[in-house]
Enzyme design. Sequence first.
Site, short mmCIF file in Angstrom:
data_model
loop_
_atom_site.label_atom_id
_atom_site.label_comp_id
_atom_site.label_asym_id
_atom_site.label_seq_id
_atom_site.Cartn_x
_atom_site.Cartn_y
_atom_site.Cartn_z
N ARG A 1 -4.71 -9.76 4.48
CA ARG A 1 -5.09 -9.71 3.06
C ARG A 1 -3.84 -9.34 2.27
NH1 ARG A 1 -6.92 -5.82 -0.60
NH2 ARG A 1 -8.45 -6.60 -2.12
N LYS B 1 0.81 -1.21 0.00
CA LYS B 1 0.00 0.00 0.00
C LYS B 1 0.85 1.27 0.00
CE LYS B 1 -4.58 -1.37 1.37
NZ LYS B 1 -5.71 -1.16 2.28
#
Length: 286
Positions: free
Chosen positions: A255, A221
């Site tokens: 995840r 991210k």
Amino acid sequence: MLRLGRREFDTHEPVIMAIVNRTPDSFYDQGATFLDQPALDRVGQAVAEGAAIIDIGGVKAGPGAHVDAAEEARRTVGFVAEVRRRHPDVVISVDTWRHEVGEAVCEAGADVLNDAWGGVDPKLAEVAARYGAGLVCTHAGGVEPRTRPHRIAYEDVMADILRVTVGLAERAAALGVPRESIMIDPGHDFGKNTRHSLEATRRLAEMADTGWPVLVSLSNKDFVGESLDKPVKERLLGTLATTAVSAWLGAQVYRVHEVAETRQVLEMVAAIQGHRPPAVARRGLA
């Protein structure tokens, strides 16, 4: 005990959720699993590497071309049915904020609805309750789906995360979603700048202390990229470092894009914590 689909996971058992994007423009792989066969190959590889959950998404999280509910369903529903046919015991999650899509994928065999946009469609939790599906309750800072935050501010970011996620979890349970199938997610990068996501990480124990299982979606991210000044394809080490910290602080579900690497990190942290014995113990004994 976390119960998802046919699977049960003990409190200290780390759970890997592998990302399979059915989009032509995903930020990480630029559509590598948009077509059916590459996506099915990815599922098989992820399961072989230790993923217990497959998270299927039909819409890119960030800004991009408009995708309506019908197109999102076209990308995901048939694929969910085929993954269920090929992998009857795997937990199937679908990343969607729309109740219409949630209804269709649950009919096709999905076990979990991963609501990454913080309950923007309140009917999604009702769908999860009706089908007995699991639900991920995420903090997204109140931003609209597929938009980036601009100069967003919090008096106390973790206090807001707790207020929103616990509130969503309690509402879901009141609607009839099984309590043992509800997870809360701090929503790294969603409605947050990098400093917010870093603070959410170092205070993750406060989420674990609520008693709800904590899911983290850290993989490659922007907060990792900005912390290290690295492009998307060079964020694995930063992601794994953040994964280790999150595991130590009590997260349970991860995840991820890179399953095998994440599994090694989680197994090492569990061994240090004393929740998992060494795979081999010969040193000093032979």
